[in-house]
Every structure is written in structure tokens, then in C-alpha cells.
Design an enzyme around this catalytic site. Structure first.
Site, PDB file in Angstrom:
ATOM      1  N   CYS A  64      -4.445  -1.384  -1.917  1.00 39.27           N
ATOM      2  CA  CYS A  64      -4.532   0.057  -2.129  1.00 39.27           C
ATOM      3  C   CYS A  64      -5.422   0.308  -3.343  1.00 39.27           C
ATOM      4  CB  CYS A  64      -3.116   0.595  -2.372  1.00 39.27           C
ATOM      5  SG  CYS A  64      -3.053   2.368  -2.700  1.00 39.27           S
ATOM      6  N   ASN A  65      -6.550   0.944  -3.111  1.00 34.06           N
ATOM      7  CA  ASN A  65      -7.469   1.250  -4.213  1.00 34.06           C
ATOM      8  C   ASN A  65      -6.820   2.211  -5.211  1.00 34.06           C
ATOM      9  OD1 ASN A  65     -10.499   0.365  -3.186  1.00 34.06           O
ATOM     10  ND2 ASN A  65      -9.119   0.845  -1.503  1.00 34.06           N
ATOM     11  N   THR A  66      -5.992   3.113  -4.686  1.00 35.32           N
ATOM     12  CA  THR A  66      -5.378   4.133  -5.535  1.00 35.32           C
ATOM     13  C   THR A  66      -4.358   3.510  -6.478  1.00 35.32           C
ATOM     14  OG1 THR A  66      -5.658   5.640  -3.665  1.00 35.32           O
ATOM     15  CG2 THR A  66      -4.213   6.372  -5.432  1.00 35.32           C
ATOM     16  N   TYR A 113      -0.485   8.501  -1.895  1.00 35.28           N
ATOM     17  CA  TYR A 113      -0.562   8.283  -3.345  1.00 35.28           C
ATOM     18  C   TYR A 113      -1.765   9.020  -3.944  1.00 35.28           C
ATOM     19  CZ  TYR A 113       2.713   4.224  -3.526  1.00 35.28           C
ATOM     20  OH  TYR A 113       3.806   3.393  -3.491  1.00 35.28           O
ATOM     21  N   GLY A 114      -2.778   9.219  -3.123  1.00 34.45           N
ATOM     22  CA  GLY A 114      -4.071   9.698  -3.631  1.00 34.45           C
ATOM     23  C   GLY A 114      -4.066  11.098  -4.202  1.00 34.45           C
ATOM     24  N   ASP A 142       0.874  -1.180   0.000  1.00 28.90           N
ATOM     25  CA  ASP A 142       0.000   0.000   0.000  1.00 28.90           C
ATOM     26  C   ASP A 142       0.906   1.224   0.000  1.00 28.90           C
ATOM     27  OD1 ASP A 142      -2.376   1.617   0.355  1.00 28.90           O
ATOM     28  OD2 ASP A 142      -1.876   1.785   2.473  1.00 28.90           O
ATOM     29  N   SER A 143       0.304   2.392  -0.184  1.00 28.98           N
ATOM     30  CA  SER A 143       1.062   3.639  -0.120  1.00 28.98           C
ATOM     31  C   SER A 143       1.637   3.879   1.271  1.00 28.98           C
ATOM     32  CB  SER A 143       0.134   4.802  -0.460  1.00 28.98           C
ATOM     33  OG  SER A 143      -0.884   4.873   0.520  1.00 28.98           O
ATOM     34  N   CYS A 203     -10.903   3.167   0.460  1.00 30.92           N
ATOM     35  CA  CYS A 203      -9.460   3.383   0.671  1.00 30.92           C
ATOM     36  C   CYS A 203      -9.103   2.557   1.900  1.00 30.92           C
ATOM     37  CB  CYS A 203      -9.181   4.861   0.930  1.00 30.92           C
ATOM     38  SG  CYS A 203      -7.511   5.194   1.531  1.00 30.92           S
ATOM     39  N   THR A 204      -8.030   1.791   1.816  1.00 27.29           N
ATOM     40  CA  THR A 204      -7.737   0.868   2.915  1.00 27.29           C
ATOM     41  C   THR A 204      -7.382   1.591   4.219  1.00 27.29           C
ATOM     42  OG1 THR A 204      -5.507   0.621   1.983  1.00 27.29           O
ATOM     43  CG2 THR A 204      -7.123  -1.098   1.473  1.00 27.29           C
ATOM     44  N   HIS A 205      -6.903   2.830   4.118  1.00 22.90           N
ATOM     45  CA  HIS A 205      -6.661   3.595   5.350  1.00 22.90           C
ATOM     46  C   HIS A 205      -7.974   3.834   6.111  1.00 22.90           C
ATOM     47  CE1 HIS A 205      -2.753   4.610   3.529  1.00 22.90           C
ATOM     48  NE2 HIS A 205      -2.386   5.142   4.684  1.00 22.90           N
TER      49      HIS A 205
HETATM   50  N1  DGL Z   1      -4.637   3.261   1.103  1.00 21.72           N
HETATM   51  C1  DGL Z   1      -4.786   3.794  -0.187  1.00 21.72           C
HETATM   52  C2  DGL Z   1      -6.046   3.353  -0.894  1.00 21.72           C
HETATM   53  O1  DGL Z   1      -6.580   2.311  -0.588  1.00 21.72           O
HETATM   54  C3  DGL Z   1      -4.298   5.131  -0.591  1.00 21.72           C
HETATM   55  C4  DGL Z   1      -3.976   6.191   0.386  1.00 21.72           C
HETATM   56  C5  DGL Z   1      -3.110   7.296  -0.181  1.00 21.72           C
HETATM   57  O2  DGL Z   1      -1.893   7.125  -0.160  1.00 21.72           O
HETATM   58  O3  DGL Z   1      -3.633   8.320  -0.647  1.00 21.72           O
HETATM   59  O4  DGL Z   1      -6.515   4.013  -1.777  1.00 21.72           O
END
Ligand code: DGL
Length: 258
Positions: free
Chosen positions: A74-76, A43-44, A11-12, A187-189
């Protein structure tokens, strides 16, 4: 034949640890190598090209370690890189997208009102636009970027109740929440915020994330290729991060145990 080779999960930053926790619960014999790219998070708010470059570098690293599968937690990174990664590498690559289908299916034919909370990049990329088009004719879907929710996790402020609730109110007070059927944590966060979302939302609003579905998919793929770890294998998690500070190591371990 079983395979005790590790699974690479990335993930990011720290968000993908929410996926690792789910893999641990469901597949305790597996050895997971987790790579959080916190030195480059978030990353977003980056361009797709930057996220693609960072994702390729992480996957190269996993390949050199001999992983049997990779989970893009990570969805992004999925939005920006999964198609190119799959075209380049010949191993199972499991990815994530906002669980909009799950949210819309809950209506069993009745139109649903859904907020998708995700990063700005995920919500504007064509992968999500295509997903949204599949469901928007019959449902009302709102895209809500929440970049600060990533920063709060990365800066170890998740336990700051006032800060988190003020941030959630800033993003969600524009909605009449009593009319919303579900909020998708895309988003996994954001999965770490489940209890806070529960506090914000009416009891009738469902909170949906894609972690369980992703892990089920990982399990099924490895089972089909006879690559699940042996049932007597000693599973575990190795946490790695591009931010090599002690602070980050402690924080990652805390998220794994939380
Ligand atoms: N955890 C990430 C996701 O699932 C991205 C978070 C980020 O770095 O912006 O999209």
C-alpha cells in the site's frame, strides 16, 4: 537455512492482492498471510495519523503470528507509517512507493512527461514530494489523485466497463494524453485497471507499476538473510480481512484469481 515462516502482506483493502499475485508468481514456495483492511478502506482520504494507527495494529497482529517479513502493499500506508514502523520493529519491512524513477529512467536522459496516479494522501505526503523533487528538474510530472478507483474495486464494480471508463475519462481527459510518456500506477488498487488504462491511453504511453520491483526486493532481502522458504515447501495464501462478511471473502478470492 531456509525459513518456512509466513510473510505478512497488508493493504487498506483489496489492492495489495495485486502484489500477492506477483509474489505467488515469483516465489511460489512462500506462505503469505494477506490482511486487507477493507472495513477501514479507503486509507487515501484519511489523515496520516489514522493510517499510522491502523498500520501499527496490523503489524502487531502479524508479529503475533510469527511472520518473517512484512510487505506494506500500500503506497498510502507506506507514506504515512513506514519510517515509524521500521523504527519500532526489528524485522524486514518492505514498502511501496510510486515507481516514478522507473518512469523517468525510460527517457535515458530525454525529459519525460509522467502522470502519477495515486491516492490524495500519497500525493500530498512529504515522501512523495521528496521523490518528485528528485526528478522534477529534468522531467514534467503531474500528480493525479484517483480516489474513486479504490472505491470501485472495494465495491466489486471492476467489471463494470462503462463505469470504469467514465471514471478514467473524468480523471484523465484534462491531459493531452498523446504527449504523455508514461502513467505510473501509484496505488496497488490501480494495478487491477491495467487493461482499462491500455484502452484509455495511446499505445505509445507506458503503464508502470511498482509490484515487480517490490517483489524483487522482498526476494533479495530474504535471500540475503537465508530466509527464503525451502524449495520443496508448499506455498500458499491465507486471505484475511477486517470486513469479515462472506461477500468480502468471495471478492478477495476473486481478485486473487483474476
Ligand atoms: N492500495 C492503496 C495504495 O496503494 C490505498 C488505497 C486506499 O485505501 O485509499 O495506496
Amino acid at each position: 537455512m531456509a525459513s518456512n515462516a509466513p510473510i505478512g502482506v497488508f493493504d487498506s483493502g483489496l489492492g495489495g492482492i495485486s502484489v500477492v499475485r506477483e509474489i505467488r508468481r515469483e516465489m511460489p514456495n512462500e506462505h503469505i498471510i494477506y490482511f486487507g483492511d477493507s472495513a477501514n478502506a479507503p486509507y487515501g482520504t484519511k489523515t496520516p495519523e489514522e493510517v499510522r494507527r491502523l498500520s501499527f495494529a496490523i503489524v502487531e497482529r502479524f508479529i503475533a503470528m510469527g511472520v518473517k517479513a512484512i510487505v506494506i502493499a500500500c503506497n498510502t500506508a507506506t507514506s504515512a507509517a513506514v519510517d515509524d514502523l521500521r523504527a519500532t520493529y526489528d524485522l524486514p519491512i518492505i514498502s511501496m512507493e510510486p515507481a516514478l524513477k522507473v518512469a523517468c529512467d525510460r527517457g535515458h536522459g530525454l525529459p519525460q512527461r509522467v502522470i502519477v496516479a495515486a491516492t490524495p494522501l500519497t500525493l500530498r505526503e512529504k515522501k512523495f514530494t521528496a521523490l518528485m523533487h528528485r526528478f522534477s528538474a529534468d522531467n514534467t510530472i503531474y500528480r493525479q489523485p484517483c480516489p474513486d478507483l479504490v472505491e470501485i474495486v472495494e465495491h466489486d464494480q471492476l467489471e463494470d466497463h462503462d463505469l470504469v471508463m467514465a471514471t478514467l475519462h473524468r480523471y484523465f481527459d484534462v491531459y493531452d494524453l498523446d504527449t504523455i510518456d508514461s502513467v505510473v500506477l501509484g496505488c496497488t488498487h490501480f494495478v487491477f485497471y491495467r487493461d482499462y488504462f491500455r484502452e484509455l491511453l495511446p499505445a505509445s504511453t507506458a503503464i508502470i507499476d511498482g509490484n515487480e520491483g517490490t517483489v524483487r526486493h522482498l526476494h533479495d532481502l530474504l535471500e540475503a538473510s537465508h530466509e527464503l522458504a525451502a524449495s520443496d515447501a508448499q506455498g500458499g495464501v491465507t486471505l484475511e480481512n477486517s470486513d469479515t462478511s462472506e461477500r468480502m471473502a468471495v471478492l478477495a478470492a476473486k481478485r486473487l484469481d483474476s
